[in-house]
Design a protein around this motif. Structure first.
Motif, PDB file in Angstrom:
ATOM      1  N   LYS A 128       0.823  -1.208   0.000  1.00 18.79           N
ATOM      2  CA  LYS A 128       0.000   0.000   0.000  1.00 18.79           C
ATOM      3  C   LYS A 128       0.861   1.263   0.000  1.00 18.79           C
ATOM      4  CE  LYS A 128      -4.149  -1.726   0.031  1.00 18.79           C
ATOM      5  NZ  LYS A 128      -5.081  -1.496  -1.109  1.00 18.79           N
ATOM      6  N   ILE A 129       1.966   1.223   0.728  1.00 24.39           N
ATOM      7  CA  ILE A 129       2.865   2.382   0.745  1.00 24.39           C
ATOM      8  C   ILE A 129       3.424   2.629  -0.643  1.00 24.39           C
ATOM      9  CG2 ILE A 129       5.026   3.283   1.672  1.00 24.39           C
ATOM     10  CD1 ILE A 129       4.425   1.645   4.218  1.00 24.39           C
ATOM     11  N   ILE A 130       3.909   1.556  -1.281  1.00 22.97           N
ATOM     12  CA  ILE A 130       4.448   1.694  -2.634  1.00 22.97           C
ATOM     13  C   ILE A 130       3.351   2.104  -3.615  1.00 22.97           C
ATOM     14  CG2 ILE A 130       5.558   0.420  -4.514  1.00 22.97           C
ATOM     15  CD1 ILE A 130       6.939  -1.288  -2.411  1.00 22.97           C
ATOM     16  N   GLY A 131       2.138   1.583  -3.418  1.00 23.88           N
ATOM     17  CA  GLY A 131       1.039   1.904  -4.316  1.00 23.88           C
ATOM     18  C   GLY A 131       0.543   3.323  -4.226  1.00 23.88           C
ATOM     19  N   ASN A 132       0.883   4.047  -3.165  1.00 26.40           N
ATOM     20  CA  ASN A 132       0.465   5.450  -3.054  1.00 26.40           C
ATOM     21  C   ASN A 132       1.528   6.426  -3.541  1.00 26.40           C
ATOM     22  OD1 ASN A 132      -2.274   6.057  -1.572  1.00 26.40           O
ATOM     23  ND2 ASN A 132      -1.465   4.203  -0.647  1.00 26.40           N
ATOM     24  N   LEU A 133       2.712   5.930  -3.846  1.00 27.50           N
ATOM     25  CA  LEU A 133       3.755   6.809  -4.384  1.00 27.50           C
ATOM     26  C   LEU A 133       3.385   7.433  -5.727  1.00 27.50           C
ATOM     27  CD1 LEU A 133       6.986   4.827  -3.443  1.00 27.50           C
ATOM     28  CD2 LEU A 133       6.056   6.858  -2.342  1.00 27.50           C
ATOM     29  N   PRO A 134       2.633   6.741  -6.625  1.00 28.85           N
ATOM     30  CA  PRO A 134       2.251   7.411  -7.879  1.00 28.85           C
ATOM     31  C   PRO A 134       1.490   8.714  -7.690  1.00 28.85           C
ATOM     32  CG  PRO A 134       1.888   5.063  -8.073  1.00 28.85           C
ATOM     33  CD  PRO A 134       2.270   5.319  -6.637  1.00 28.85           C
ATOM     34  N   GLY A 135       0.752   8.850  -6.591  1.00 25.19           N
ATOM     35  CA  GLY A 135       0.050  10.114  -6.355  1.00 25.19           C
ATOM     36  C   GLY A 135       0.992  11.293  -6.264  1.00 25.19           C
ATOM     37  N   VAL A 136       2.193  11.056  -5.741  1.00 22.94           N
ATOM     38  CA  VAL A 136       3.201  12.110  -5.656  1.00 22.94           C
ATOM     39  C   VAL A 136       3.960  12.234  -6.968  1.00 22.94           C
ATOM     40  CG1 VAL A 136       5.215  12.932  -4.391  1.00 22.94           C
ATOM     41  CG2 VAL A 136       3.428  11.653  -3.187  1.00 22.94           C
ATOM     42  N   ILE A 137       4.383  11.096  -7.513  1.00 19.60           N
ATOM     43  CA  ILE A 137       5.226  11.105  -8.707  1.00 19.60           C
ATOM     44  C   ILE A 137       4.465  11.644  -9.918  1.00 19.60           C
ATOM     45  CG2 ILE A 137       6.603   9.667 -10.244  1.00 19.60           C
ATOM     46  CD1 ILE A 137       6.968   7.725  -7.907  1.00 19.60           C
TER      47      ILE A 137
END
Length: 507
Positions: free
Chosen positions: A398-407
């Motif tokens: 889940k942590i890795i999956g929310n990184l696209p919101g920033v990137i």
């Protein structure tokens, strides 16, 4: 009927919680079109200073106070702020419910999120960095709410009935779909500033009902029936807290596992495509394709409505197939779903740069709707890989999956700010989004797995603390004794022999 009454109530509250969290998450994506209005109204005009820009916009809109002078990079920062706060909070406080109780964590974080959302309009008028901090803190609250709601659900849903309560997670897709429709409707009748007050007030009211109706576990609930309490206690048994489970997880083996990383990448590509549509869908349809904000909102909501319908049908059909022993099993069935949810839509969108026209609503809607085949599969595959450490590995995913919101927000903002915010640039942007989705699916098809991993039955050994035990020295038992006393205790023959030896040594 009494047997499922409280469980259904808990599921409904979690559904509404997800629903409101995602409305607050993406309401800025709709409202920011009317808040800024710069790209649509002065696309072919350049104003060198803020005063001339505001004068031009006031002549066209009649309300200068509703215009924010934000360029593409500032818009990108605002859209990324929520995800930054979420990514910071989630890994730090994902087990905070073990300390304070998940019910109180969710209620307090939901109340604070609602208050902050009500302050968004005033902060936007006051200062850019003020609204940036508000959005960051809202994401921070969501990072505490979502894992705690899952922790509550673990205490109320037996493993054998988990697929019956998947509708609670449908609040995510339902909230995303309704965000675009409700926010555009509020803008039409009241204006964008009222939209933040309405969504914030709804979250505050929900937080109050949550604290009154939900409990951490069935044993702590105030009006649960004895039959339901007995059933849940027997069916669920002991639920270990998140912190204990994480400390026992063999992280060295997990981080060396190719199936684990293949699943992380699969969810990363899935989240990349979904978040791209949610964040930039309204802006793209209004700026590049020249739709009105209301048409753009409807077009952004349509694929998520289709995902909700198709995803519900697929999930229920799959669990029916899984629990039906009379049907012949198909090998690697999940990988066929990955082809539909990742490979096909990724290929459609990634090859759009070859076409002379920009990706339109038909292509983006079809691609997003096909991703419904992957709904809930990440969590389900986590159970398949490791039933013992499903929460631990799901937290990392889940942590890795929310990184696209920033990137995605920052990269698209940089590209559109540095280059011209034109149709050609956006064609390559969508092609890149599709490529990420395509490659994530291909990586899982090659290295992914859907069987229990060897490290599932391994527990990390906690090294015991080494204590220094002070033992008395054998020298402490030695006492001084006079030589004459020793000689006096010997027999006469030994004393004579000892004297003769001493005499010879003298000579």
């Amino acid at each position: 009927m009494l047997k499922i009454r409280v469980r259904a109530l808990i599921g409904a509250m979690i559904f509404l919680g997800y629903f409101l969290v995602y409305i607050v998450r993406y309401n800025l994506s709709v409202h920011i079109v009317d808040m800024v209005q710069v790209p649509k109204q002065i696309l072919n005009t350049i104003y060198v200073d803020r005063k001339s820009l505001r004068n031009a916009l006031s002549e066209r809109t009649g309300n200068v106070l509703d215009i924010m002078y934000w360029n593409e990079m500032k818009i990108a920062l605002l859209l990324a702020a929520y995800h930054i706060g979420y990514c910071i909070c989630f890994p730090i406080f994902h087990n905070i419910g073990d300390v304070f109780g998940p019910t109180w964590v969710v209620g307090a974080a939901g109340f604070m999120s609602g208050v902050l959302n009500c302050l968004t309009s005033a902060s936007a008028y006051y200062n850019f960095w003020m609204i940036f901090m508000i959005r960051l803190l809202i994401g921070f609250c969501a990072g505490a709410m979502l894992p705690s709601m899952i922790q509550v659900l673990r205490h109320w849903v037996p493993p054998t009935e988990r697929h019956h309560f998947m509708w609670a997670y449908c609040g995510i897709t339902t909230g995303t779909c309704c965000t675009f429709l409700l926010c555009s409707m509020v803008e039409y009748y009241f204006g964008w500033s009222i939209g933040f007050y309405i969504s914030g007030s709804m979250q505050i009211i929900w937080a109050g009902f949550w604290l009154m109706l939900v409990a951490d576990s069935p044993a702590k609930h105030s009006f649960i029936s004895k039959e339901e309490l007995s059933f849940l206690t027997t069916a669920i048994g002991t639920v270990f807290n998140i912190k204990l489970t994480n400390t026992q997880a063999p992280w060295k083996l997990i981080l060396k596992s190719p199936p684990f990383w293949a699943l992380c990448i699969l969810n990363f590509g899935y989240a990349w495509m979904i978040i791209s549509i949610c964040i930039h869908g309204p802006l793209y349809y209004t700026i590049i394709l020249n739709y009105s904000i209301y048409e753009a909102a409807a077009l952004s909501a349509l694929p998520f409505f289709l995902r909700l319908v198709l995803g519900t049908i697929i999930i229920q059909t799959y669990h029916w197939y899984k629990n039906n022993n009379k049907i012949k099993r198909v090998k690697h069935l999940r990988k066929y779903f990955i082809v539909v949810s990742h490979v096909i839509p990724g290929t459609l969108v990634s090859t759009s740069w070859l076409l002379p026209i920009n990706p339109g609503p038909v292509l983006l809607t079809a691609a997003t709707a096909l991703t419904a085949a992957g709904m809930d599969f990440t969590l389900d595959i986590c159970y398949e890989l490791s039933p013992n450490y499903v929460n631990s590995i799901n937290t990392v995913i889940k942590i890795i999956g929310n990184l696209p919101g920033v990137i995605v927000s920052l990269c698209v903002g940089e590209v559109t700010y540095k280059f011209k915010n034109s149709a050609v640039v956006w064609r390559f942007i969508w092609s890149f989004h599709g490529t990420i989705l395509l490659f994530s699916g291909l990586i899982f098809l090659i290295w992914g797995d859907t069987h229990v991993q060897p490290w599932n039955d391994i527990k990390r050994r906690v090294r015991p603390r080494k204590f220094v035990v002070v033992r008395p020295s054998i020298m402490s038992h030695i006492t001084e004794v006079d030589e004459d006393e020793i000689s006096a205790q010997l027999p006469t023959s030994q004393r004579t022999k000892r004297f003769m030896n001493w005499k010879l040594s003298k000579n």
